[in-house]
Enzyme design. Structure first.
Site, PDB file in Angstrom:
ATOM      1  N   ASP A 290       0.796  -1.219   0.000  1.00 34.97           N
ATOM      2  CA  ASP A 290       0.000   0.000   0.000  1.00 34.97           C
ATOM      3  C   ASP A 290       0.833   1.276   0.000  1.00 34.97           C
ATOM      4  OD1 ASP A 290      -2.435   1.654   0.491  1.00 34.97           O
ATOM      5  OD2 ASP A 290      -1.417   2.010   2.398  1.00 34.97           O
TER       6      ASP A 290
ATOM      7  N   ASP B 110       4.810   0.657   4.015  1.00 36.45           N
ATOM      8  CA  ASP B 110       4.846  -0.588   4.775  1.00 36.45           C
ATOM      9  C   ASP B 110       4.673  -1.758   3.800  1.00 36.45           C
ATOM     10  OD1 ASP B 110       2.142  -0.543   4.039  1.00 36.45           O
ATOM     11  OD2 ASP B 110       1.575   0.458   5.903  1.00 36.45           O
TER      12      ASP B 110
ATOM     13  N   TYR C 191      -8.011   2.755   6.652  1.00 36.42           N
ATOM     14  CA  TYR C 191      -8.782   3.082   5.449  1.00 36.42           C
ATOM     15  C   TYR C 191     -10.255   2.858   5.731  1.00 36.42           C
ATOM     16  CZ  TYR C 191      -4.578   3.522   2.600  1.00 36.42           C
ATOM     17  OH  TYR C 191      -3.373   3.945   2.077  1.00 36.42           O
TER      18      TYR C 191
ATOM     19  N   GLU D 180       5.007  10.120   3.436  1.00 38.42           N
ATOM     20  CA  GLU D 180       4.644   8.770   2.993  1.00 38.42           C
ATOM     21  C   GLU D 180       3.855   8.814   1.680  1.00 38.42           C
ATOM     22  OE1 GLU D 180       3.209   4.503   4.787  1.00 38.42           O
ATOM     23  OE2 GLU D 180       2.385   6.310   5.719  1.00 38.42           O
TER      24      GLU D 180
END
Length: 621
Positions: free
Chosen positions: A165, A168, A325, A572
């Site tokens: 994703d 990670d 999410y 990120e």
């Protein structure tokens, strides 16, 4: 007496009858004169005067071409010139054909095309599973090869593959499905631009990597299912948990040795409908590969049926997904998934569903709100409204769909107006970035989606020979939408107060401390365990590996940015964010006149014969 004939060149031709009658006599007299002249011997000099050099016939000065008599000299020069010209043309053609070509574009590639090359490479770096040889990311290798294996009597064989994703190694299927749908949508609309950039095969390969994986996450050969996989891996560290997982540990994906749990769900309408949208849109991308395309369509139908029959949010009941999410509703996915299935199959049942006013009402199509017009991995309403407006613009199916399609079209126009600086629904930073998430962190993923929708709507209007649209009483040209998209993407590419590109590897000044495990740990044949990688997470040194094309989360509402690895709200990247970026970049890239592919999306749609509206009720006195 004289006679008049017709000269073939247009004038009268006069013939004297008297002269004509004495031609034979004149000829006889000449012959007699010749004989008389030659009866007396001539010396050599006299003969040369009359006859020219010995044994040499006198050349004719003219050439008779039948319809015209031309000078011999002119004739020779003309023929010679034609032959010479033909030889010259042949020589030039030979040189052009044989000299090796250097494929230089007519103009240097624009910034959007240059950034597109890089943005796609991020997906190569996010691959899980057995990495192909041509992946072109030197510091990545195969990983997650045990995902989903070893579970007996399961509805899946393994869950190897797909995409990680973000920074990670978790595979979240909800945002991943949205990412693949966005990539497919951009290919369906702009395949010519991908081709011009030399990236069409690359992006199709990336989509297939995702759709192949999704087919593993449920029983794709069945017509009816009762559960699907929602997630692989775990990231919950709440309550101070020290159990090794994908967030607690800082390891290269290739070195992971801890258990990666599989999360299943049986009431997850939003996830299933989004995954159906991903497979349906991919089936259009791969329509020339009939067997694969039909396999994708079958999977999409199965998922959508499951979504409709077993209602529920995938992130409900305290699941880990609610932390990372969280889905707020599944109504928008019903419209979005239904629209994509209609385009993939041509089955009116899906169009009837997608255009049900009740669904639109539940999805919030009629009441606006602070996030109205904001497309994201959570809310696809804005995308669905534009996707169905496309149907009205180009096919105009009429009754019984016209009323709701006109409503969606009007709503699309309204949220396009809200993107413009003249309207104040959304604030902008001093540097010009639109705050679609109202100043909250990680803004760029919303910005790129809006830039894509604006450019696409502009291209829809151009393709429909419509110069613009109305915002209230004011008319705006399609160029205004393109300008909005360009200013936002230009901001991301470096035209901002910090003069920083928020795409890694693009420009000279970009984030060097991206929140990403694989990029931050050197590939040096040393295996760092769960906590052993923490030193690479916490170091102030730049990442040893460049995560080319990654769009970071973005600046704050004051245009500020902290290039700090541990602050994921700034540094990120995610695959959902990068998918929107890719879509916006390809839409803006290259020549504006290329436009959209108007018809491919309608390949499976049957000819439209609008049903006439019902007759009025009989008149009663």
């Amino acid at each position: 007496m004289s006679m008049y004939g017709r000269d073939p060149w247009g004038g009268p031709l006069e013939i004297n009858a008297a002269d004509s009658a004495t031609d034979d006599d004149r000829s006889r007299n000449l012959n007699e004169m010749d004989r008389a002249a030659l009866s007396r011997p001539l010396d050599e000099t006299q003969q040369s005067w009359l006859l020219g050099p010995a044994e040499q016939k006198k050349k004719k000065k003219y050439v008779d071409l039948g319809c015209i008599i031309v000078s011999r000299t002119i004739f020779v020069w003309t023929v010679g010139s034609i032959v010479a010209a033909a030889l010259l043309v042949g020589l030039i053609t030979l040189i052009v054909k044989t000299v090796p070509r250097h494929h230089h574009s007519h103009a240097p590639a624009d910034n959007y095309t240059l950034a597109l090359h890089k943005a796609l490479m991020f997906f190569n770096a996010q691959r899980s599973g057995k990495i192909p040889k041509h992946n072109n990311v030197s510091w990545r290798g195969s990983s997650g090869l045990s995902d989903g294996k070893g579970k007996q009597a399961s509805f899946y064989k393994d869950l190897v593959g797909g995409y990680y994703d973000a920074g990670d190694a978790i595979k979240f299927h909800f945002p991943a499905s949205f990412a693949m749908t966005m990539l497919s949508w951009s290919v369906i609309e702009y395949s010519a631009k991908y081709e011009a950039a030399g990236e069409l095969n690359h992006v199709k390969e990336l989509i297939k990597w995702g759709s192949d994986y999704f087919l593993k996450t449920f029983n794709s050969s069945a017509d009816t299912i009762d559960r699907i996989v929602a997630q692989v891996g775990s990231g919950d560290t709440s309550g101070g948990s020290t159990t090794p997982n994908d967030h607690y540990c800082w390891m290269r994906p290739e070195d992971i040795d801890y258990e990666r749990p599989v999360t299943e769900c049986s009431s997850c309408s939003d996830l299933a409908a989004e995954m159906a949208a991903a497979l349906a849109s991919a089936s259009i991308v791969f329509k020339d590969n009939k067997a694969y395309s039909q396999k994708l369509v079958h999977g999409a139908k199965t998922l959508f049926k499951f979504a409709r029959e077993q209602r529920g949010r995938y992130s409900a009941s305290g699941s880990e997904a609610s932390i990372f999410y969280n889905s707020t509703s599944y109504w928008d996915e019903f419209i979005w998934g239904g629209a994509w299935l209609y385009y993939a199959t041509g089955n009116n049942t899906y169009l009837q569903l997608a255009t049900m006013p009740g669904l639109a009402k539940h999805a919030g199509a009629f009441w606006g709100g602070p996030d109205y017009g904001v497309l994201s991995w959570d809310n696809k309403l804005a995308g669905a409204q534009l996707l169905l407006s496309r149907l009205r613009l180009f096919l105009s199916p009429g009754y019984p769909y016209e009323e709701i399609l006109r409503t969606f079209h009007n709503q699309t126009s309204i949220f396009m107006c809200s993107y413009l600086p003249i309207f104040t629904k959304f604030n902008r930073t001093k540097g010009g970035m639109i705050e679609l998430n109202h100043g909250r962190p990680q803004p760029l993923q919303y910005t790129v989606n809006a830039a894509f929708l604006a450019t696409l709507y502009s291209d829809y209007l151009e393709a429909a020979d419509t110069p613009g649209w109305y915002c209230g009483p004011n008319f705006y040209s399609t160029d205004v939408l393109r300008d909005f998209a360009k200013t936002q993407i230009d901001y991301i590419l470096g035209k901002n107060p910090r003069k920083m590109s928020y795409i890694v590897g693009f420009g000279n000044h970009y984030p060097k401390h991206v929140h990403h495990r694989g990029a931050s740990i050197p590939k040096n044949k040393i295996r760092y365990n769960c906590k052993g990688g923490w030193k690479w997470r916490d170091t102030s040194k730049p990442n040893p590996n460049t995560l080319v094309g990654a769009m970071v989360a973005g600046p704050d509402r004051h245009d500020g940015f902290h290039d700090v690895r541990t602050n994921y709200n700034y540094t990120e990247p995610t695959i959902a964010g990068n998918a929107g970026l890719v879509a916006a970049l390809v839409a803006l890239s290259g020549d504006k006149t290329t436009g959209i592919d108007k018809n491919t999306i309608f390949s499976a749609v049957p000819p439209m014969f609008p049903t006439p509206p019902p007759p009025p009720a009989p008149w009663k006195p």
